[in-house]
Design a protein around this motif. Structure first.
Motif, PDB file in Angstrom:
ATOM      1  N   LEU A  27       0.804  -1.095   0.036  1.00  0.00           N
ATOM      2  CA  LEU A  27       0.017   0.106  -0.035  1.00  0.00           C
ATOM      3  C   LEU A  27       0.904   1.412   0.189  1.00  0.00           C
ATOM      4  O   LEU A  27       0.416   2.269  -0.715  1.00  0.00           O
ATOM      5  CB  LEU A  27      -0.778   0.054   1.216  1.00  0.00           C
ATOM      6  CG  LEU A  27      -1.859   1.082   1.587  1.00  0.00           C
ATOM      7  CD1 LEU A  27      -2.942   1.060   0.460  1.00  0.00           C
ATOM      8  CD2 LEU A  27      -2.554   0.997   2.989  1.00  0.00           C
ATOM      9  N   VAL A  28       1.919   1.208   0.516  1.00  0.00           N
ATOM     10  CA  VAL A  28       2.638   2.506   0.882  1.00  0.00           C
ATOM     11  C   VAL A  28       4.101   2.597   0.041  1.00  0.00           C
ATOM     12  O   VAL A  28       4.570   3.537   0.211  1.00  0.00           O
ATOM     13  CB  VAL A  28       3.108   2.550   2.523  1.00  0.00           C
ATOM     14  CG1 VAL A  28       1.875   2.547   3.285  1.00  0.00           C
ATOM     15  CG2 VAL A  28       4.305   1.715   2.900  1.00  0.00           C
ATOM     16  N   LYS A  29       4.303   1.436  -0.817  1.00  0.00           N
ATOM     17  CA  LYS A  29       5.560   1.504  -1.344  1.00  0.00           C
ATOM     18  C   LYS A  29       5.613   2.769  -2.418  1.00  0.00           C
ATOM     19  O   LYS A  29       6.868   2.990  -2.610  1.00  0.00           O
ATOM     20  CB  LYS A  29       5.732  -0.178  -2.205  1.00  0.00           C
ATOM     21  CG  LYS A  29       5.042  -0.282  -3.124  1.00  0.00           C
ATOM     22  CD  LYS A  29       5.269  -1.449  -3.751  1.00  0.00           C
ATOM     23  CE  LYS A  29       4.401  -1.835  -5.258  1.00  0.00           C
ATOM     24  NZ  LYS A  29       4.794  -1.154  -6.327  1.00  0.00           N
ATOM     25  N   ASP A  30       4.784   3.246  -3.029  1.00  0.00           N
ATOM     26  CA  ASP A  30       5.107   4.109  -4.009  1.00  0.00           C
ATOM     27  C   ASP A  30       4.780   5.456  -3.578  1.00  0.00           C
ATOM     28  O   ASP A  30       4.489   6.459  -4.325  1.00  0.00           O
ATOM     29  CB  ASP A  30       3.993   3.950  -5.285  1.00  0.00           C
ATOM     30  CG  ASP A  30       4.600   2.467  -6.102  1.00  0.00           C
ATOM     31  OD1 ASP A  30       5.877   2.450  -5.839  1.00  0.00           O
ATOM     32  OD2 ASP A  30       3.711   1.850  -6.375  1.00  0.00           O
ATOM     33  N   LEU A  31       4.236   5.714  -2.102  1.00  0.00           N
ATOM     34  CA  LEU A  31       3.972   7.040  -1.364  1.00  0.00           C
ATOM     35  C   LEU A  31       5.198   7.818  -1.061  1.00  0.00           C
ATOM     36  O   LEU A  31       6.290   6.712  -0.499  1.00  0.00           O
ATOM     37  CB  LEU A  31       2.932   6.609  -0.363  1.00  0.00           C
ATOM     38  CG  LEU A  31       1.671   6.169  -0.828  1.00  0.00           C
ATOM     39  CD1 LEU A  31       0.700   5.851   0.534  1.00  0.00           C
ATOM     40  CD2 LEU A  31       0.973   6.685  -1.679  1.00  0.00           C
ATOM     41  N   ARG A  32       5.357   9.126  -1.258  1.00  0.00           N
ATOM     42  CA  ARG A  32       6.550   9.596  -1.171  1.00  0.00           C
ATOM     43  C   ARG A  32       6.905  10.348   0.641  1.00  0.00           C
ATOM     44  O   ARG A  32       7.818  10.073   0.988  1.00  0.00           O
ATOM     45  CB  ARG A  32       6.662  10.803  -2.069  1.00  0.00           C
ATOM     46  CG  ARG A  32       6.725  10.308  -3.487  1.00  0.00           C
ATOM     47  CD  ARG A  32       6.585  11.523  -4.211  1.00  0.00           C
ATOM     48  NE  ARG A  32       5.531  12.474  -4.230  1.00  0.00           N
ATOM     49  CZ  ARG A  32       5.506  13.609  -4.622  1.00  0.00           C
ATOM     50  NH1 ARG A  32       6.173  14.044  -5.260  1.00  0.00           N
ATOM     51  NH2 ARG A  32       4.045  14.262  -4.548  1.00  0.00           N
ATOM     52  N   THR A  33       5.624  10.708   0.932  1.00  0.00           N
ATOM     53  CA  THR A  33       5.891  11.315   2.402  1.00  0.00           C
ATOM     54  C   THR A  33       5.312  10.586   3.334  1.00  0.00           C
ATOM     55  O   THR A  33       4.344   9.750   3.282  1.00  0.00           O
ATOM     56  CB  THR A  33       5.037  12.577   2.208  1.00  0.00           C
ATOM     57  OG1 THR A  33       3.720  12.422   2.088  1.00  0.00           O
ATOM     58  CG2 THR A  33       5.812  13.459   1.072  1.00  0.00           C
ATOM     59  N   PRO A  34       5.642  10.667   4.471  1.00  0.00           N
ATOM     60  CA  PRO A  34       5.027  10.170   5.866  1.00  0.00           C
ATOM     61  C   PRO A  34       3.644  10.352   5.954  1.00  0.00           C
ATOM     62  O   PRO A  34       3.009   9.468   6.386  1.00  0.00           O
ATOM     63  CB  PRO A  34       6.091  10.398   7.142  1.00  0.00           C
ATOM     64  CG  PRO A  34       7.260  10.647   6.337  1.00  0.00           C
ATOM     65  CD  PRO A  34       7.191  11.477   5.129  1.00  0.00           C
ATOM     66  N   GLU A  35       3.361  11.726   5.683  1.00  0.00           N
ATOM     67  CA  GLU A  35       1.844  12.074   5.835  1.00  0.00           C
ATOM     68  C   GLU A  35       0.665  10.981   5.006  1.00  0.00           C
ATOM     69  O   GLU A  35      -0.247  10.791   5.375  1.00  0.00           O
ATOM     70  CB  GLU A  35       1.915  13.261   5.423  1.00  0.00           C
ATOM     71  CG  GLU A  35       2.243  14.405   6.554  1.00  0.00           C
ATOM     72  CD  GLU A  35       3.826  14.798   6.329  1.00  0.00           C
ATOM     73  OE1 GLU A  35       4.301  15.410   7.151  1.00  0.00           O
ATOM     74  OE2 GLU A  35       4.385  14.198   5.493  1.00  0.00           O
ATOM     75  N   GLU A  36       1.465  10.932   3.727  1.00  0.00           N
ATOM     76  CA  GLU A  36       0.532  10.181   2.576  1.00  0.00           C
ATOM     77  C   GLU A  36       0.540   8.751   3.358  1.00  0.00           C
ATOM     78  O   GLU A  36      -0.363   8.109   2.890  1.00  0.00           O
ATOM     79  CB  GLU A  36       1.200  10.059   1.222  1.00  0.00           C
ATOM     80  CG  GLU A  36       1.338  11.552   0.686  1.00  0.00           C
ATOM     81  CD  GLU A  36       1.839  11.437  -0.761  1.00  0.00           C
ATOM     82  OE1 GLU A  36       1.418  12.069  -1.726  1.00  0.00           O
ATOM     83  OE2 GLU A  36       3.132  10.662  -0.834  1.00  0.00           O
ATOM     84  N   LYS A  37       1.729   8.187   3.637  1.00  0.00           N
ATOM     85  CA  LYS A  37       1.505   6.787   4.304  1.00  0.00           C
ATOM     86  C   LYS A  37       0.671   6.457   5.673  1.00  0.00           C
ATOM     87  O   LYS A  37      -0.121   5.610   5.440  1.00  0.00           O
ATOM     88  CB  LYS A  37       2.906   6.380   4.630  1.00  0.00           C
ATOM     89  CG  LYS A  37       4.002   6.379   3.531  1.00  0.00           C
ATOM     90  CD  LYS A  37       5.383   5.853   3.845  1.00  0.00           C
ATOM     91  CE  LYS A  37       6.332   5.698   2.459  1.00  0.00           C
ATOM     92  NZ  LYS A  37       7.629   5.557   3.148  1.00  0.00           N
TER      93      LYS A  37
END
Length: 637
Positions: free
Chosen positions: A280-290
């Motif tokens: 789910l988080v592998k392509d998300l850039r920022t901690p907030e997005e994760k």
């Protein structure tokens, strides 16, 4: 007739024998007028004795005698004693006395009812309650209760509040705490004139408080909560134990250490779920997005169900159980969310908090269990992200009226740490409205109102969207739309995704928009947001003035006036600035359009008692300005 009866009654009281030698005098007319004035009930005697046996158990015995003066006071005649797996009721006794103080009845076993005290949202709880009462229809009368409870939940010591409600007076009340050798008592006093007396009784230490002749305490408009205005003694342990989990409560740090013991080993996530989170988080850039992605994953996968049994009132279910069952209470869902974030390498904290609109203040200098809820706090370089894990619809980072602007106890690896949740300023809670109205010469019209509700101002409508069907939503809108006469032709409510905003659109029929008198139309340009009242002035204000919420309202209303009409009279612009807030409104003609703009900004805060008059005057000025009218006149040819 009434005077003759009272005189006769007084003579009987004076001349009557003391019916039973040792029977206490509970005659109603022996109550002083200073106490009975403004009271619905008077506590004659209350004796509370809390005996700590060890860090594991305690007993509490209470004797309470209360005279019920009238129908409004009958709630004080009922005894309610909660219990659960860790707290049992040893006995309950009761005696009824008539207005002369003569024994009139005894509490029977059938007068004590036993009910489940399970919350509506709980799947199962062990909370129950015993409710005792003796029926009596002639006022005044007196009821005496004596009961004892035993507790094996020593996280909580008793709290003494002799004035237990509004329109209640107290003749005499005592509170005694008996501590065993080597166990000090921690306590916090509020508005107690006679401080604790402490004496040694053998190996035990005895702490005692007493109050006498407490008249009823009345709240004032925009005043402090009742709990702030009455004498109160809070007690708490230094050392305690609950079902084998020992801890200390002398610091917030040590309280957090105890909670860590309860949470230990309960954060294991199944491998399959770990893989889902990482994907789910592998392509998300920022901690907030994760954080937001994992939060939504949790919301989609779980639902809130409360199960409270014994130590389970403070210990969360294992994360693996929540993962497999798909439900949990606030503790379990917060623990699960924390574990999911850990899989993605994001540090977060389990956080204890007191949730609720009443925003009960935490006593920072008196560490003890002052919390009723659990959330998750995710530290970030600038601002932490707070996650309410019991709602499938809540927005990541939004605390609002339930958990915003208060203290929370972060449960860090090092122990507890008291921190503040976000504070809401006026421009965080906005209502912004634009209205287009077409007015005809008969005084009726049609209109379209578009309103954005942000922050705390969106919460009520967000709840309507979540819990009401379309028919119920329409009924709610009719009830809560503040126009003197209207019909809703169509409506739309829309929650903005990932933001605390609700958009509202109303198509309106306005049958009595203006009053008609000959060739003139009288119209109040503030169509939907009129302040209609102000509290009475009190020259003898006693308590602080509290404005409970910050907000900012903007209303822009544009009227298309009938052909052949012009403005004959318009109010002057209004601008008011006070310590409580600011108001401004103006109306002007632009061609065939009448334009009204109003702004009201209020600031949450506590003010001195003498500023109450300023608040009343401000609200009166706002109310008058909101009712001002424009006169439109037909042009003659």
């Amino acid at each position: 007739m009434q005077k003759r009866f009272l005189s006769l009654l007084l003579c009987l009281l004076v001349s009557a024998p003391s019916w039973a030698g040792d029977t206490p005098n509970y005659a109603a007319l022996s109550i002083s007028s200073a106490l009975s004035k403004g009271a619905n009930a008077v506590v004659r005697v209350e004796e509370t004795t809390f005996t700590v046996n060890s860090p594991k158990s305690a007993t509490e015995r209470i004797k309470r005698v209360v005279t019920i003066l009238n129908e409004e006071g009958k709630g004080f005649a009922q005894l309610v004693v909660p219990y659960d797996k860790l707290n049992k009721v040893d006995y309950i006794k009761g005696t009824l006395y008539d207005m002369f103080g003569k024994k009139a009845g005894t509490l029977k076993a059938s007068d004590i009812k036993d009910y489940s005290n399970t919350s509506d949202f709980s799947l199962y709880e062990d909370n129950r309650v015993k409710v005792a009462g003796v029926a009596h229809s002639t006022y005044p009368y007196t009821i005496e209760y004596e009961y004892q409870t035993t507790s094996n939940n020593m996280l909580f010591y008793t709290q003494w509040a002799p004035l237990g409600g509004e329109k209640l007076a107290v003749e005499k009340a005592t509170f005694q705490v008996i501590m065993p050798a080597g166990m000090p008592l921690r306590y916090h006093e509020q508005l107690v004139l006679d401080k604790a007396s402490v004496k040694q009784d053998g190996s035990q230490q005895v702490y005692q408080w007493q109050v006498k002749d407490l008249a009823p305490v009345e709240r004032e408009p925009f005043g402090p909560a009742f709990s702030e205005l009455v004498p109160l003694v809070r007690t708490a342990p230094a050392n305690f134990e609950v079902q084998g989990y020992a801890g200390t409560l002398e610091t917030w740090k040590s309280f957090g250490e105890w909670q860590n013991k309860l949470n230990l080993g309960r954060d294991l996530i199944p491998e399959a779920t770990k893989a889902q989170v990482l994907a789910l988080v592998k392509d998300l850039r920022t901690p907030e997005e994760k954080v937001k992605a994992i939060y939504q994953f949790m919301q989609n996968k779980t639902r809130y169900v409360s199960i409270q049994l014994g130590i389970g009132g403070w210990q969360p279910f294992e994360a693996s159980m929540v993962d497999s069952k798909g439900y949990g209470d606030c503790k379990a869902l917060s623990n699960y969310t924390k574990a999911l974030l850990e899989v993605a390498g994001i540090k977060s904290h389990y956080a204890l908090i007191y949730a609720g609109d009443d925003n009960r203040p935490v006593l920072k200098d008196f560490p003890n269990s002052q919390f009723n809820h659990v959330v998750v706090c995710v530290p970030m370089p600038k601002d932490s992200i707070w996650l309410e894990c019991t709602s499938q619809m809540a927005d990541a980072g939004y605390t609002g009226s339930s958990t915003g602007d208060r203290y929370s106890l972060l449960i860090t690896p090092e122990g507890g740490k008291l921190v503040s949740t976000p504070t809401f300023k006026a421009f965080d809670n906005i209502q912004k409205r634009t209205v287009q109205v077409k007015l005809n010469a008969q005084g009726s019209g049609v209109g379209e109102a578009l309103t954005n509700y942000t922050g705390m101002q969106h919460e009520e409508r967000n709840g309507v969207l979540q819990h009401y069907n379309p028919e119920e939503q329409l009924k709610w809108l009719y009830k809560n739309t503040k126009i003197p006469a209207f019909e809703i032709k169509t409506y739309n409510l829309e929650k903005v995704k990932n933001a605390p905003i609700v958009k509202e659109k109303l198509q309106l029929e306005l049958p009595r928009l203006a009053s008609v008198s000959g060739k003139r139309l009288f119209i109040t340009p503030n169509l939907m947001n009129r302040w209609s009242s102000a509290p009475a002035v009190n020259e003898n204000r006693k308590h602080e003035v509290i404005w409970p919420m910050s907000f900012h309202d903007v209303d822009s209303v544009e009227y298309e006036i009938p052909a052949g009409y012009k403005a004959e009279s318009m109010p002057q612009p209004v601008k008011i600035t006070t310590a409580f807030g600011e108001y401004q409104a103006q109306v002007q003609m632009k061609g065939t359009k009448l334009i009204y703009v109003r702004q009201l900004t209020m600031h949450k805060g506590r003010h001195k008692a003498e500023q109450y008059k300023e608040l009343v005057n401000f609200l009166k000025q706002v109310s008058r300005a909101d009712q001002q009218q424009v006169v439109l006149a037909a042009e003659t040819t």
